[in-house]
Scaffold this motif. Structure first.
Motif, short mmCIF file in Angstrom:
data_model
loop_
_atom_site.label_atom_id
_atom_site.label_comp_id
_atom_site.label_asym_id
_atom_site.label_seq_id
_atom_site.Cartn_x
_atom_site.Cartn_y
_atom_site.Cartn_z
N LEU A 190 0.33 -2.78 7.07
CA LEU A 190 -0.97 -2.24 6.68
C LEU A 190 -1.63 -1.56 7.88
CD1 LEU A 190 -3.30 -1.92 4.67
CD2 LEU A 190 -4.07 -4.21 5.31
N ARG A 214 -0.47 1.93 8.83
CA ARG A 214 -0.96 3.04 8.03
C ARG A 214 -2.07 3.82 8.74
NH1 ARG A 214 1.96 4.64 3.49
NH2 ARG A 214 3.01 2.82 2.61
N VAL A 256 0.84 -1.19 0.00
CA VAL A 256 0.00 0.00 0.00
C VAL A 256 0.88 1.25 0.00
CG1 VAL A 256 -1.72 1.28 1.32
CG2 VAL A 256 -1.88 -1.19 1.16
N THR A 257 0.58 2.19 -0.89
CA THR A 257 1.31 3.45 -0.96
C THR A 257 0.67 4.48 -0.04
OG1 THR A 257 -0.05 4.38 -2.74
CG2 THR A 257 1.80 2.95 -3.39
N ASP A 258 1.34 5.63 0.12
CA ASP A 258 0.78 6.71 0.93
C ASP A 258 -0.56 7.17 0.37
OD1 ASP A 258 2.99 6.59 2.54
OD2 ASP A 258 3.99 8.31 1.64
N ARG A 318 -8.20 5.16 4.39
CA ARG A 318 -8.65 5.84 5.60
C ARG A 318 -9.97 6.55 5.35
NH1 ARG A 318 -6.65 7.76 10.41
NH2 ARG A 318 -4.58 6.94 9.97
N ASP A 374 -2.62 5.41 -1.48
CA ASP A 374 -3.60 4.35 -1.24
C ASP A 374 -4.11 4.37 0.19
OD1 ASP A 374 -3.11 3.40 -3.84
OD2 ASP A 374 -1.54 2.04 -3.16
N SER A 375 -3.20 4.55 1.16
CA SER A 375 -3.62 4.51 2.56
C SER A 375 -4.53 5.68 2.89
CB SER A 375 -2.40 4.48 3.49
OG SER A 375 -1.65 5.66 3.38
N SER A 376 -4.30 6.82 2.25
CA SER A 376 -5.20 7.95 2.44
C SER A 376 -6.60 7.63 1.94
CB SER A 376 -4.65 9.19 1.72
OG SER A 376 -5.53 10.29 1.86
#
Length: 304
Positions: A82, A85, A49-51, A58, A53-55
């Motif tokens: 994961l 994040r 997961v990229t930054d 969330r 993606d994690s945003s």
């Protein structure tokens, strides 16, 4: 190490770390789990997961409370990464050791074990001053027919209260206590939680109506398993009120469910939900990683 993915009538073993066909770069498809909350998302690869993606994840979690993502294969490091994040990763529990010495963050929930068969509505660590905020559940093994994972929306339940009862709950705090866990501490020795050494589980107080620290929404922050009493309310009256609130919270109208197969990852916002699992006959093994919550706070006057 092997992972297990269910196919009709048998368990199929596949190597941990093998990458599913889907990826976050592919536009995902999704569908709601209920009219009120929860969503299933397909077309994601949660192993890397990229930054950005994690945003997005969330945002989905804060909006829906529960995000179920099937067809995932995570090794323990990917599972923990994961969860990280979403916040600061907790130990598996304040009282029960984790998967092993290498992975103390992973709670093993095995339906065949003494601590893995709780088919009752519950939160996670709500009997601590800072509970678990977000969980990342990973279903490793399920019986034929899968496992039905179920959640309740604290926010849906609060919204459905009549105005008089909402006013009555203003400033009321609940006592949360799980004294049976002291037996585990005697068996396993002191635990750790949020930088503190835990040698016994003492009662804590949390507001009955909690404001979500990220969304500002209000929810009933009680736990049928650990909420023992209401502060400042006469004992008999408090029991009746707590029973009324539990009956209301656990009404089917506030519930969402998901028929999970092995390989399913579920992101759960415990600040806005409660959970339980209902199994067909056979073993069920979930791995759980959580992140720390802040100390729950009640809303200011203009939020009621």
């Amino acid at each position: 190490m092997l992972n297990q993915i269910h196919s009709p009538g048998k368990l199929v073993r596949v190597p941990v770390g093998r990458t599913p066909v889907s990826a976050l770069g592919v536009a995902p498809s999704w569908k709601p789990l209920s009219d009120r909350f929860g969503v299933e998302v397909r077309g994601l690869n949660l192993a890397n997961v990229t930054d950005e993606d994690s945003s997005s994840l969330r945002g989905l979690l804060l909006r829906h409370g529960v995000v179920a993502v099937p067809d995932q294969i995570l090794d323990p490091d990917q599972h923990i990464a994961l969860a990280a994040r979403f916040g600061r990763v907790t130990p598996s529990s304040a009282v029960i050791p984790g998967l092993n010495r290498a992975y103390p963050q992973i709670k093993v929930i095995d339906s065949r074990r003494w601590d893995g068969g709780l088919d009752a509505w519950h939160s996670v660590m709500q009997y601590m001053p800072e509970p678990a905020a977000v969980l990342v559940l990973y279903l490793r093994v399920a019986p034929p027919g899968g496992t039905t994972l179920r959640w309740l929306s604290r926010e849906s339940a609060y919204d459905a209260l009549d105005p008089d009862l909402k006013a009555r709950l203003r400033g009321v705090r609940g006592v949360h206590h799980a004294p049976a866990l002291d037996e585990y501490l005697r068996a396993f020795g002191p635990g750790r939680w949020n930088g503190r050494t835990i040698t016994r589980v003492d009662p804590v107080e949390h507001p009955v109506v909690r404001v979500h620290p990220e969304t500002g929404r209000l929810g009933l922050f009680i736990d049928p398993w650990s909420t023992q009493a209401l502060v400042g309310v006469p004992a008999a009256q408090g029991r009746r009120l707590l029973e009324r609130l539990v009956d209301h919270l656990t009404s089917p109208e506030h519930e969402a469910s998901y028929p999970a197969e092995p390989g399913t990852v579920v992101l759960v916002d415990m600040r806005s939900t409660l959970m339980r699992a209902t199994d067909a006959p056979g073993p069920r093994i979930l791995h759980r990683v959580g992140v720390y919550d802040v100390r729950p706070a009640e809303p200011v006057d203009d939020r009621w």
